[in-house]
Design a protein around this motif. Structure first.
Motif, PDB file in Angstrom:
ATOM      1  N   ALA A 142       0.829  -1.201   0.000  1.00 54.98           N
ATOM      2  CA  ALA A 142       0.000   0.000   0.000  1.00 54.98           C
ATOM      3  C   ALA A 142       0.866   1.255   0.000  1.00 54.98           C
ATOM      4  CB  ALA A 142      -0.924  -0.005   1.223  1.00 54.98           C
ATOM      5  N   THR A 149      -3.874   1.103   3.447  1.00 47.24           N
ATOM      6  CA  THR A 149      -3.894  -0.349   3.653  1.00 47.24           C
ATOM      7  C   THR A 149      -5.303  -0.897   3.474  1.00 47.24           C
ATOM      8  OG1 THR A 149      -2.055  -0.182   5.222  1.00 47.24           O
ATOM      9  CG2 THR A 149      -3.348  -2.208   5.274  1.00 47.24           C
ATOM     10  N   MET A 152      -5.948  -1.222  -0.151  1.00 45.97           N
ATOM     11  CA  MET A 152      -5.177  -2.345  -0.687  1.00 45.97           C
ATOM     12  C   MET A 152      -5.874  -3.661  -0.378  1.00 45.97           C
ATOM     13  SD  MET A 152      -2.123  -2.673  -2.297  1.00 45.97           S
ATOM     14  CE  MET A 152      -3.094  -3.652  -3.447  1.00 45.97           C
TER      15      MET A 152
END
Length: 206
Positions: A142, A149, A152
């Motif tokens: 990420a 995150t 991702m």
């Protein structure tokens, strides 16, 4: 696991070496494998072609992979960044391209400047997890890709579900991709890589 794929390539080793997949010495002065440059060239031209069609004919479907605006990094710069910091194998780049092509065919989507970067970071991460013996976690990817995150994680799950978790790429499919790239190498050097050889248009909905 990358070795499992490469073990079946002895007969095609010259092609793989020319693309920088088997031999580090075949990389350019910057350490960039030829296969990265070729994939970047083909994707950039595919984006240009798709956006011309979308501007004149139809609108694209917005997905989780679409950003609100085009990133400042070019496709080539972005793949180079991922390759440099993830330390993934060169074969991951080929497999990631195959994944993207399959994803677009299954979803009926089009590669554009708004979704290409997110599809790239997702596909390369998925390929690295499946192929390489060592791989960084989602949070690290990420940061490399410039997303959160959470994004991702969501993109990975959507990507996997769209592929029906079918990540195995046969040696034959891998080598067909490499051979097409090798054939494109001359065109790339002249700035004439042909995107029509790569991204296939999805079948029309009935």
């Amino acid at each position: 696991m990358a070795n499992l794929v490469l073990n079946g390539m002895a007969a095609e080793s010259e092609t793989c070496m020319a693309l920088g997949i088997l031999d580090e010495s075949s990389r350019g002065a910057s350490g960039t494998p030829q296969v990265l440059l070729l994939i970047a060239s083909v994707l950039e031209r595919s984006i240009q072609k798709n956006e011309e069609l979308l501007n004149t004919a139809r609108k694209d479907v917005i997905t989780i992979f679409h950003g609100s605006r085009s990133p400042t990094l070019s496709i080539k710069q972005y793949i180079e960044r991922i390759f440099k910091y993830s330390r993934c194998s060169s074969s991951c780049l080929v497999v990631a391209y195959i994944y993207i092509n399959k994803f677009l065919q299954l979803t009926g989507g089009h590669l554009t400047s708004l979704n290409a970067h997110r599809l790239l970071i997702t596909s390369i991460m998925v390929a690295a997890k499946f192929l390489d013996d060592e791989c960084y976690d989602n949070a690290y990817y990420a940061r490399i890709g410039g997303v959160s995150t959470g994004e991702m994680n969501r993109m990975e799950m959507r990507f996997l579900f769209n592929l029906d978790f079918r990540l195995q790429v046969t040696v034959e499919a891998f080598m067909n991709c490499c051979l097409k790239l090798e054939n494109e190498s001359g065109r790339y050097e002249e700035g004439q890589a042909d995107p029509s050889l790569w991204v296939q248009r999805p079948a029309k909905q009935r």
